[in-house]
Scaffold this motif. Structure first.
Motif, PDB file in Angstrom:
ATOM      1  N   TYR A 147     -15.747  40.694  28.567  1.00 55.27           N
ATOM      2  CA  TYR A 147     -15.437  40.915  29.985  1.00 55.27           C
ATOM      3  C   TYR A 147     -16.678  41.306  30.781  1.00 55.27           C
ATOM      4  O   TYR A 147     -17.431  42.182  30.359  1.00 55.27           O
ATOM      5  CB  TYR A 147     -14.415  42.045  30.159  1.00 55.27           C
ATOM      6  N   TYR A 174     -13.430  44.242  34.229  1.00 53.50           N
ATOM      7  CA  TYR A 174     -13.072  45.565  33.709  1.00 53.50           C
ATOM      8  C   TYR A 174     -12.534  46.463  34.828  1.00 53.50           C
ATOM      9  O   TYR A 174     -11.522  47.151  34.659  1.00 53.50           O
ATOM     10  CB  TYR A 174     -14.276  46.244  33.053  1.00 53.50           C
ATOM     11  N   GLU A 219     -11.198  45.556  37.648  1.00 47.62           N
ATOM     12  CA  GLU A 219      -9.912  45.013  38.109  1.00 47.62           C
ATOM     13  C   GLU A 219      -8.792  45.409  37.139  1.00 47.62           C
ATOM     14  O   GLU A 219      -7.715  45.841  37.556  1.00 47.62           O
ATOM     15  CB  GLU A 219     -10.037  43.483  38.178  1.00 47.62           C
ATOM     16  N   LEU A 220      -9.029  45.259  35.843  1.00 41.37           N
ATOM     17  CA  LEU A 220      -8.024  45.618  34.836  1.00 41.37           C
ATOM     18  C   LEU A 220      -7.731  47.111  34.861  1.00 41.37           C
ATOM     19  O   LEU A 220      -6.590  47.542  34.680  1.00 41.37           O
ATOM     20  CB  LEU A 220      -8.498  45.201  33.438  1.00 41.37           C
ATOM     21  N   ARG A 242      -5.426  48.031  37.589  1.00 40.47           N
ATOM     22  CA  ARG A 242      -4.039  47.664  37.260  1.00 40.47           C
ATOM     23  C   ARG A 242      -3.517  48.448  36.048  1.00 40.47           C
ATOM     24  O   ARG A 242      -2.479  48.111  35.496  1.00 40.47           O
ATOM     25  CB  ARG A 242      -3.956  46.162  36.965  1.00 40.47           C
ATOM     26  N   GLN A 283      -4.535  48.439  33.029  1.00 42.17           N
ATOM     27  CA  GLN A 283      -4.437  47.612  31.820  1.00 42.17           C
ATOM     28  C   GLN A 283      -5.558  47.893  30.823  1.00 42.17           C
ATOM     29  O   GLN A 283      -5.546  47.360  29.722  1.00 42.17           O
ATOM     30  CB  GLN A 283      -4.436  46.119  32.208  1.00 42.17           C
ATOM     31  N   VAL A 284      -6.521  48.718  31.233  1.00 38.95           N
ATOM     32  CA  VAL A 284      -7.594  49.116  30.323  1.00 38.95           C
ATOM     33  C   VAL A 284      -8.046  50.531  30.689  1.00 38.95           C
ATOM     34  O   VAL A 284      -8.025  50.905  31.861  1.00 38.95           O
ATOM     35  CB  VAL A 284      -8.781  48.107  30.371  1.00 38.95           C
TER      36      VAL A 284
END
Length: 198
Positions: free
Chosen positions: A111, A116, A118-119, A122, A124-125
């Motif tokens: 990535y 990173y 962006e995730l 959200r 998600q990471v």
């Protein structure tokens, strides 16, 4: 005569970072040049210990906007991010470039920085689990690996003998010199020195 590693001319030499980076450019570091140069700049610009710089996670940088500051642990903080380190805008550019060009090749996910962030937005990471600096094996770079792979060979190539911890002393020495050159009176010097020693 035995070489004194704490010789003041070395610690006070404004050319020291450039000399080490020039030495590093003589090494054949195809895959890690950007990483090693960014770490070297961070050591000199922040005065942080090599363990603190190598121990940075993406979350430490992203929490302050992924710009010219990052949170870091300190000696005796048991991993808690209790201090903020600041660095130059040029180093931010180098760090962003490293992340998207060199680091992405060793990242287990592959990535780039924007993905990173962006995730993480959200949920998600967890960026506190993503090391900023990776080894070629995709694991978090250790201070020992940085010293043995880059710092020591770069110093040898530059013909200088200086321990990595002296980057911290160099930074403090430069800061104190700036205080004395810019302070208007003794009280300002005292106040600024108290701030520097924190």
């Amino acid at each position: 005569m035995q070489h004194d590693e704490c010789h003041p001319q070395i610690i006070d030499d404004p050319k020291l970072p450039g000399d080490i980076l020039a030495g590093g450019r003589q090494l054949s570091l195809k895959h890690t040049r950007q990483r090693d140069e960014v770490i070297t700049w961070l050591l000199f610009e922040t005065g942080a210990r090599v363990s603190e710089v190598c121990g940075l996670m993406l979350g430490d940088w992203a929490v302050l906007g992924a710009k010219a500051k990052a949170k870091a642990f300190s000696k005796g903080s048991y991993g808690r991010r209790i201090k903020t380190i600041s660095f130059a805008k040029d180093t931010v550019i180098l760090l962003q470039r490293y992340f998207d060009q060199e680091r992405v090749r060793f990242d287990p996910h592959g990535y780039p920085l924007d993905l990173y962030l962006e995730l993480a937005a959200r949920k998600q990471v967890d960026l506190s689990t993503i090391p900023l600096f990776l080894s070629q094996q995709g694991t978090q770079l250790t201070p020992k690996e940085y010293r043995e792979h880059y710092w020591n060979p770069a110093c040898a190539a530059a013909g200088i003998e200086v321990d990595v911890h002296q980057a911290r002393h160099w930074h403090v020495t430069r800061e104190v010199r700036d205080i004395y050159e810019t302070a208007k009176n003794a009280k300002e010097v005292e106040r600024s020195e108290e701030h520097t020693s924190e």
